[in-house]
Design a protein around this motif. Structure first.
Motif, PDB file in Angstrom:
ATOM      1  N   SER A  98     -25.929   9.028  -6.136  1.00 46.20           N
ATOM      2  CA  SER A  98     -25.526  10.401  -5.828  1.00 46.20           C
ATOM      3  C   SER A  98     -25.118  11.150  -7.090  1.00 46.20           C
ATOM      4  O   SER A  98     -25.451  12.322  -7.264  1.00 46.20           O
ATOM      5  CB  SER A  98     -24.378  10.417  -4.816  1.00 46.20           C
ATOM      6  OG  SER A  98     -24.842   9.955  -3.568  1.00 46.20           O
ATOM      7  N   ILE A  99     -24.394  10.477  -7.972  1.00 46.96           N
ATOM      8  CA  ILE A  99     -23.951  11.100  -9.222  1.00 46.96           C
ATOM      9  C   ILE A  99     -25.143  11.567 -10.055  1.00 46.96           C
ATOM     10  O   ILE A  99     -25.094  12.632 -10.666  1.00 46.96           O
ATOM     11  CB  ILE A  99     -23.064  10.119 -10.036  1.00 46.96           C
ATOM     12  CG1 ILE A  99     -21.718   9.963  -9.342  1.00 46.96           C
ATOM     13  CG2 ILE A  99     -22.890  10.593 -11.479  1.00 46.96           C
ATOM     14  CD1 ILE A  99     -20.862   8.832  -9.903  1.00 46.96           C
ATOM     15  N   ILE A 100     -26.217  10.803 -10.066  1.00 52.27           N
ATOM     16  CA  ILE A 100     -27.382  11.202 -10.860  1.00 52.27           C
ATOM     17  C   ILE A 100     -28.337  12.116 -10.082  1.00 52.27           C
ATOM     18  O   ILE A 100     -29.424  12.434 -10.546  1.00 52.27           O
ATOM     19  CB  ILE A 100     -28.145   9.981 -11.419  1.00 52.27           C
ATOM     20  CG1 ILE A 100     -28.719   9.116 -10.299  1.00 52.27           C
ATOM     21  CG2 ILE A 100     -27.277   9.183 -12.355  1.00 52.27           C
ATOM     22  CD1 ILE A 100     -29.679   8.046 -10.782  1.00 52.27           C
ATOM     23  N   GLY A 101     -27.909  12.567  -8.897  1.00 48.92           N
ATOM     24  CA  GLY A 101     -28.699  13.525  -8.128  1.00 48.92           C
ATOM     25  C   GLY A 101     -29.777  12.932  -7.260  1.00 48.92           C
ATOM     26  O   GLY A 101     -30.665  13.637  -6.798  1.00 48.92           O
ATOM     27  N   GLU A 102     -29.725  11.639  -7.011  1.00 54.71           N
ATOM     28  CA  GLU A 102     -30.715  10.948  -6.176  1.00 54.71           C
ATOM     29  C   GLU A 102     -30.011  10.129  -5.102  1.00 54.71           C
ATOM     30  O   GLU A 102     -30.046   8.908  -5.122  1.00 54.71           O
ATOM     31  CB  GLU A 102     -31.601  10.034  -7.037  1.00 54.71           C
ATOM     32  CG  GLU A 102     -32.451  10.750  -8.047  1.00 54.71           C
ATOM     33  CD  GLU A 102     -33.580  11.564  -7.430  1.00 54.71           C
ATOM     34  OE1 GLU A 102     -33.909  11.354  -6.239  1.00 54.71           O
ATOM     35  OE2 GLU A 102     -34.130  12.401  -8.140  1.00 54.71           O
ATOM     36  N   PRO A 103     -29.366  10.797  -4.146  1.00 60.76           N
ATOM     37  CA  PRO A 103     -28.633  10.028  -3.137  1.00 60.76           C
ATOM     38  C   PRO A 103     -29.556   9.155  -2.288  1.00 60.76           C
ATOM     39  O   PRO A 103     -30.656   9.567  -1.932  1.00 60.76           O
ATOM     40  CB  PRO A 103     -27.971  11.104  -2.288  1.00 60.76           C
ATOM     41  CG  PRO A 103     -28.770  12.339  -2.506  1.00 60.76           C
ATOM     42  CD  PRO A 103     -29.330  12.229  -3.897  1.00 60.76           C
ATOM     43  N   LEU A 104     -29.093   7.944  -2.016  1.00 60.77           N
ATOM     44  CA  LEU A 104     -29.827   7.037  -1.125  1.00 60.77           C
ATOM     45  C   LEU A 104     -29.538   7.484   0.301  1.00 60.77           C
ATOM     46  O   LEU A 104     -28.398   7.476   0.740  1.00 60.77           O
ATOM     47  CB  LEU A 104     -29.386   5.597  -1.365  1.00 60.77           C
ATOM     48  CG  LEU A 104     -29.683   5.063  -2.761  1.00 60.77           C
ATOM     49  CD1 LEU A 104     -29.037   3.699  -2.959  1.00 60.77           C
ATOM     50  CD2 LEU A 104     -31.174   4.992  -3.011  1.00 60.77           C
ATOM     51  N   ARG A 105     -30.585   7.882   1.023  1.00 60.21           N
ATOM     52  CA  ARG A 105     -30.389   8.493   2.332  1.00 60.21           C
ATOM     53  C   ARG A 105     -30.837   7.627   3.497  1.00 60.21           C
ATOM     54  O   ARG A 105     -30.461   7.902   4.633  1.00 60.21           O
ATOM     55  CB  ARG A 105     -31.114   9.835   2.361  1.00 60.21           C
ATOM     56  CG  ARG A 105     -30.535  10.771   1.291  1.00 60.21           C
ATOM     57  CD  ARG A 105     -31.405  11.942   1.007  1.00 60.21           C
ATOM     58  NE  ARG A 105     -31.321  12.935   2.061  1.00 60.21           N
ATOM     59  CZ  ARG A 105     -32.120  13.993   2.093  1.00 60.21           C
ATOM     60  NH1 ARG A 105     -33.030  14.176   1.167  1.00 60.21           N
ATOM     61  NH2 ARG A 105     -32.003  14.866   3.069  1.00 60.21           N
ATOM     62  N   SER A 106     -31.636   6.598   3.234  1.00 59.31           N
ATOM     63  CA  SER A 106     -32.133   5.770   4.338  1.00 59.31           C
ATOM     64  C   SER A 106     -32.178   4.304   3.955  1.00 59.31           C
ATOM     65  O   SER A 106     -32.500   3.956   2.822  1.00 59.31           O
ATOM     66  CB  SER A 106     -33.552   6.196   4.738  1.00 59.31           C
ATOM     67  OG  SER A 106     -33.555   7.489   5.293  1.00 59.31           O
ATOM     68  N   SER A 107     -31.877   3.483   4.922  1.00 56.25           N
ATOM     69  CA  SER A 107     -32.059   2.037   4.807  1.00 56.25           C
ATOM     70  C   SER A 107     -32.440   1.539   6.189  1.00 56.25           C
ATOM     71  O   SER A 107     -32.113   2.163   7.199  1.00 56.25           O
ATOM     72  CB  SER A 107     -30.793   1.356   4.277  1.00 56.25           C
ATOM     73  OG  SER A 107     -29.716   1.550   5.161  1.00 56.25           O
ATOM     74  N   PHE A 108     -33.142   0.421   6.216  1.00 53.82           N
ATOM     75  CA  PHE A 108     -33.666  -0.095   7.482  1.00 53.82           C
ATOM     76  C   PHE A 108     -33.536  -1.605   7.531  1.00 53.82           C
ATOM     77  O   PHE A 108     -33.627  -2.279   6.508  1.00 53.82           O
ATOM     78  CB  PHE A 108     -35.153   0.256   7.630  1.00 53.82           C
ATOM     79  CG  PHE A 108     -35.430   1.721   7.605  1.00 53.82           C
ATOM     80  CD1 PHE A 108     -35.328   2.481   8.753  1.00 53.82           C
ATOM     81  CD2 PHE A 108     -35.770   2.363   6.427  1.00 53.82           C
ATOM     82  CE1 PHE A 108     -35.568   3.842   8.735  1.00 53.82           C
ATOM     83  CE2 PHE A 108     -36.016   3.720   6.387  1.00 53.82           C
ATOM     84  CZ  PHE A 108     -35.916   4.474   7.543  1.00 53.82           C
ATOM     85  N   SER A 109     -33.399  -2.121   8.731  1.00 56.35           N
ATOM     86  CA  SER A 109     -33.542  -3.556   8.929  1.00 56.35           C
ATOM     87  C   SER A 109     -35.039  -3.850   9.020  1.00 56.35           C
ATOM     88  O   SER A 109     -35.849  -2.932   9.229  1.00 56.35           O
ATOM     89  CB  SER A 109     -32.844  -3.993  10.221  1.00 56.35           C
ATOM     90  OG  SER A 109     -33.562  -3.502  11.352  1.00 56.35           O
ATOM     91  N   LYS A 110     -35.408  -5.111   8.871  1.00 57.73           N
ATOM     92  CA  LYS A 110     -36.817  -5.478   9.013  1.00 57.73           C
ATOM     93  C   LYS A 110     -37.334  -5.106  10.401  1.00 57.73           C
ATOM     94  O   LYS A 110     -38.455  -4.613  10.531  1.00 57.73           O
ATOM     95  CB  LYS A 110     -36.996  -6.979   8.767  1.00 57.73           C
ATOM     96  CG  LYS A 110     -36.880  -7.377   7.318  1.00 57.73           C
ATOM     97  CD  LYS A 110     -36.980  -8.885   7.129  1.00 57.73           C
ATOM     98  CE  LYS A 110     -38.357  -9.380   7.434  1.00 57.73           C
ATOM     99  NZ  LYS A 110     -38.547 -10.813   7.083  1.00 57.73           N
ATOM    100  N   ASP A 111     -36.504  -5.319  11.431  1.00 55.94           N
ATOM    101  CA  ASP A 111     -36.928  -4.979  12.796  1.00 55.94           C
ATOM    102  C   ASP A 111     -37.128  -3.478  12.969  1.00 55.94           C
ATOM    103  O   ASP A 111     -38.079  -3.045  13.624  1.00 55.94           O
ATOM    104  CB  ASP A 111     -35.909  -5.499  13.812  1.00 55.94           C
ATOM    105  CG  ASP A 111     -35.924  -7.016  13.939  1.00 55.94           C
ATOM    106  OD1 ASP A 111     -36.928  -7.651  13.548  1.00 55.94           O
ATOM    107  OD2 ASP A 111     -34.921  -7.572  14.426  1.00 55.94           O
ATOM    108  N   ASP A 112     -36.231  -2.677  12.387  1.00 51.84           N
ATOM    109  CA  ASP A 112     -36.390  -1.218  12.455  1.00 51.84           C
ATOM    110  C   ASP A 112     -37.692  -0.783  11.788  1.00 51.84           C
ATOM    111  O   ASP A 112     -38.433   0.044  12.313  1.00 51.84           O
ATOM    112  CB  ASP A 112     -35.231  -0.495  11.764  1.00 51.84           C
ATOM    113  CG  ASP A 112     -33.975  -0.427  12.602  1.00 51.84           C
ATOM    114  OD1 ASP A 112     -34.048  -0.676  13.828  1.00 51.84           O
ATOM    115  OD2 ASP A 112     -32.904  -0.126  12.028  1.00 51.84           O
TER     116      ASP A 112
END
Length: 156
Positions: A98-112
């Motif tokens: 986020s500090i470098i302007g690239e917030p991580l917005r999604s993560s998934f489980s293998k099943d998802d």
């Protein structure tokens, strides 16, 4: 000291490769592909590396829907995604991005990820963490576990 990996020699890049610049939250990916001369009747390979973790889930699903709309049966998708289980172990990473302007917005489980891809007609052939695919393609495991998974899925 940082260890550099010796990547295997890659084959010559075919002339059929097209790089298509899109904003996955604003652009119609299908229109962009077709506008770049994409042949929707021939199987294709889509490489979507280092992107999904920076997009919200609706943009990911919209992109998959558009890609599914223009791909022939047998087309492949190679995509990386941020592992939800590992994301909990690496909570400190999110603020740094986020500090470098690239917030991580999604993560998934293998099943998802399997369910999302199946909803758009893709069947997963492999789904490996960076430790597994690093060893397979680079010849040894990476020093750090970056919690990134690589999925290879084929359109039915």
């Amino acid at each position: 000291a940082i260890k550099m990996y010796n990547a295997p020699k890659l084959p010559q890049i075919p002339r059929q490769i097209r790089y298509v610049a899109v904003d996955f939250e604003k652009d119609d990916v299908a229109d962009a592909l077709l506008g770049a001369g994409f042949d929707s009747n021939a199987p294709a390979v889509f490489i979507w590396e280092g992107v999904t973790m920076y997009l919200p889930r609706p943009a990911i699903e919209a992109t998959l829907s558009m890609v599914a709309r223009v791909t022939a049966s047998g087309s492949c998708l190679l995509a990386t995604y941020y592992d939800q289980a590992a994301a909990a172990r690496t909570r400190f990473v999110r603020p740094l991005f986020s500090i470098i302007g690239e917030p991580l917005r999604s993560s998934f489980s293998k099943d998802d990820m399997r369910a999302i891809l199946a909803a758009y007609g893709f069947n997963i052939e492999t789904d490996d963490g960076d430790q597994e695919w690093g060893e397979r393609y680079v010849g040894e495991k990476p020093i750090f576990d970056m919690s990134e998974r690589l999925v290879l899925a084929r359109r039915g």
